[in-house]
Design an enzyme around this catalytic site. Sequence first.
Site, mmCIF file in Angstrom:
data_model
loop_
_atom_site.group_PDB
_atom_site.id
_atom_site.type_symbol
_atom_site.label_atom_id
_atom_site.label_comp_id
_atom_site.label_asym_id
_atom_site.label_seq_id
_atom_site.Cartn_x
_atom_site.Cartn_y
_atom_site.Cartn_z
ATOM 1 N N CYS A 1 3.553 1.869 2.720
ATOM 2 C CA CYS A 1 5.215 1.113 2.570
ATOM 3 C C CYS A 1 5.445 1.802 1.290
ATOM 4 O O CYS A 1 6.524 1.540 1.990
ATOM 5 C CB CYS A 1 4.720 -0.001 1.833
ATOM 6 S SG CYS A 1 3.597 -1.833 2.616
ATOM 7 N N CYS B 1 0.649 -1.716 0.187
ATOM 8 C CA CYS B 1 -0.220 0.388 -0.487
ATOM 9 C C CYS B 1 0.513 1.122 -0.429
ATOM 10 O O CYS B 1 2.091 1.312 -0.220
ATOM 11 C CB CYS B 1 -0.604 0.053 0.623
ATOM 12 S SG CYS B 1 0.126 -0.046 2.946
ATOM 13 N N ASP C 1 8.152 24.168 -34.781
ATOM 14 C CA ASP C 1 8.862 24.198 -36.084
ATOM 15 C C ASP C 1 8.191 23.939 -37.405
ATOM 16 O O ASP C 1 7.395 23.101 -37.644
ATOM 17 C CB ASP C 1 10.305 23.449 -35.774
ATOM 18 C CG ASP C 1 11.617 23.060 -36.791
ATOM 19 O OD1 ASP C 1 11.708 24.588 -37.471
ATOM 20 O OD2 ASP C 1 11.739 22.397 -37.621
#
Length: 773
Positions: free
Chosen positions: A30, A27, A467
């Site tokens: 952790c 989770c 460009d």
Amino acid sequence: MSAAEILSQTTDSGPRIVEIDIEGMTCASCVSRVERKLGKLAGVSASVNLPLESALVTAPAGISDQQILDTVKATGYAATLKHDAETRSSPASHPDAAKESPNDADDADTEQNHMAHGGTAATLLPRLLAAAILTIPVFLFSMFPVLQFPQWGWVVGVLTLPVVTWCAWPFHRAAAINARHFASTMDTLVSIGVSAAFLFSTVTLVLDPTLTAHGSAMEGHAPLYFEVSSVVVTFLLLGRYLEAKAKSKAGDALKALLNLGAKEATVLRNGDEVKIPAAELAVDEIFVVRPGEKVATDGVVVDGTSAVDTSLITGESVPVDVTVDSTVTGATINTSGRLLVRATRVGSETTLAQMGRLVSSAQAGKAPIARLADRISAVFVPIVLVIAVLTFGLWLLFSLPVIGSADLQSAFTAAVAVLIIACPCALGLATPVGLLTGTGRAAQLGILIKGPQVLEDTRTVDTILLDKTGTVTEGRLSVVDVVPLAQVPAEDILRLAGAVESHSEHPIAHAITAHAREAGTLPEVSEFTSAPGGGVRATVDGRTVLAGRAGWLEENHVPLTPEAMAALAEQEQRGTTAIWVAVDGEAAGLIALKDTIKEGSKAAIAKLKELGLRPILLTGDNAAVASQVAAAVGIAAEDVQSEVLPQGKVDAVVALQAGGATVAMAGDGVNDAAALAQADLGIAMGSGTDVAIQAADLTVMGNDLAQVATAIALSRKTLGTIKVNLFWAFFYNAIGIPVAALGLLNPMIAGAAMAASSVLVVANSLRLRRFGR
């Protein structure tokens, strides 16, 4: 320095990046713990990814790989260096990485640890099936009095025991490991809740074996919660199994990308063809690519012509014609002729390897929006434990009129429901699974998102500089006019020039030949000669034909009159490239060529406008050419800047930013690199130079401007999905915990809801896999 070098750099004095695999995380808590622990090492920072079960760790030269691994292991998780060709670390630390840590007993239990945490769908499935089979009779006997029989409570208890022990072992083991380090995660909540329900029921059954001394608000139901334990475990295992399956699908795009490369290569050695593993190819080796085979690695064609299917890399379906001196990319497919290719990049330097590294890096990183979830998760579980204890105590101490009088059973039920409903699975998955799926889908479409922060950048962009050459236009010439200068008709000039140029490999020659063939069949050619940088000469239909620049005609003693030179000047003023054609010693005419607008540019400009962006055309060409291109693709005349030098492009970006605009820049050349770096969002066309790609934040591997619009749209869609995930994850916990604390939520329903929330977050993210289909 290339993107690959940046990602895998290792120096004696500067920081390096180490990629590690981590087992046992379940989770967001952790993730937060691992990042905090690693952050306590001097000069170390880490970005931990839950779905990928990995971490990118930036460490100075003084910190060895083994120190990083030991720190993660001391936090309670198994950690190993990621074993791939692209991850490098300090040479001195490699021997240590293979040694067993004497300070951590978990090293010998890596496989067991992986099984215990149920990291894959395959390891979870047996536990899920066993839990489901045993839970069905437990639920039926507990919930339906008509099915109950003497001593039914003992039978239910016996059936529940393997569910709350072996089946729930992934939760208990993770909770125990974290408790050993004085920490808590979502597994702590699950383990405590399930164990409490089982132990409460067992004690009740031992004290009252016949279940006659206890009443219940539910008619015919004794105060046993065996079904709560078994149903909650089953739901949570089902949720985690579906998560594992879904997360595997979310990473499929990256796995497929990394598996695209050819496994074997046929090399020429002493004139013989020898098959070797593609990984053993060396730079400058010549290898053979037959029709239908994959190109083994990046290289340059030294012999042969063919069409190469580049869709695996660029996402474009139309094969690209290649001939001598054409570059080819590893993992693309040769569709027709036999090619001999000289390897220019091998191993970790190939385009495919760099793509995989960039995608993996983006997935392992964190978007700024994810930091909010990390901060909350760090304190979430301890707060929930406190809330559960307070809920239990307050239910015992006070009477709640809305619910009824509090008693031990109600207090216990409410506290367990709080523990179960609060598990922050959805919160931990909200951002990384969305990022994993979005970047994976982008890779399939030939779009590389360099980092998660790019998603945030696309949200605010309101102006895009384009460009012209290679971005809006093809970047290659095509015939736009044939100008007769003598008595030779225009169609004859084109036919003769097309015939003589058909034997040349020059791009201009290809353009003239292709245009001539559209008008009819070309005659045979004899006595062909060519001069690099000059032109070509041959005999066609008994006539001597020359095609090339003015110097080539003068070298062959063909006079150029003032009228002819005036015609050349006129063509140059129009922005065209003019090629002389001479027939039998006389300048017969000019063939004018011009860069053409890409087929999809107009539609792409319209799409960019739909996304709320203002397109501005930048070019080094003259104003007449720039205006023509802008008008053709739908860019307003006032949004055209012509005759712009490379520094001028940077100045244009700075000026717009100073005016309050958030600027994106799309380009493909070396002269665009500085502007790409200056822009808030740099977008490189993959057909361009490595310098441009390195300077950009986002790369489209093809040369279609429509991919730029797709890239921005997908980035915004991914960010939107992450926001929706986070909203529902926060909303779910914010609503669920108070409801559970008030006793309005059965623990079984809480378990189902918690599992469903995680699955829904993952399922919402997986919708990104259908983007653009």
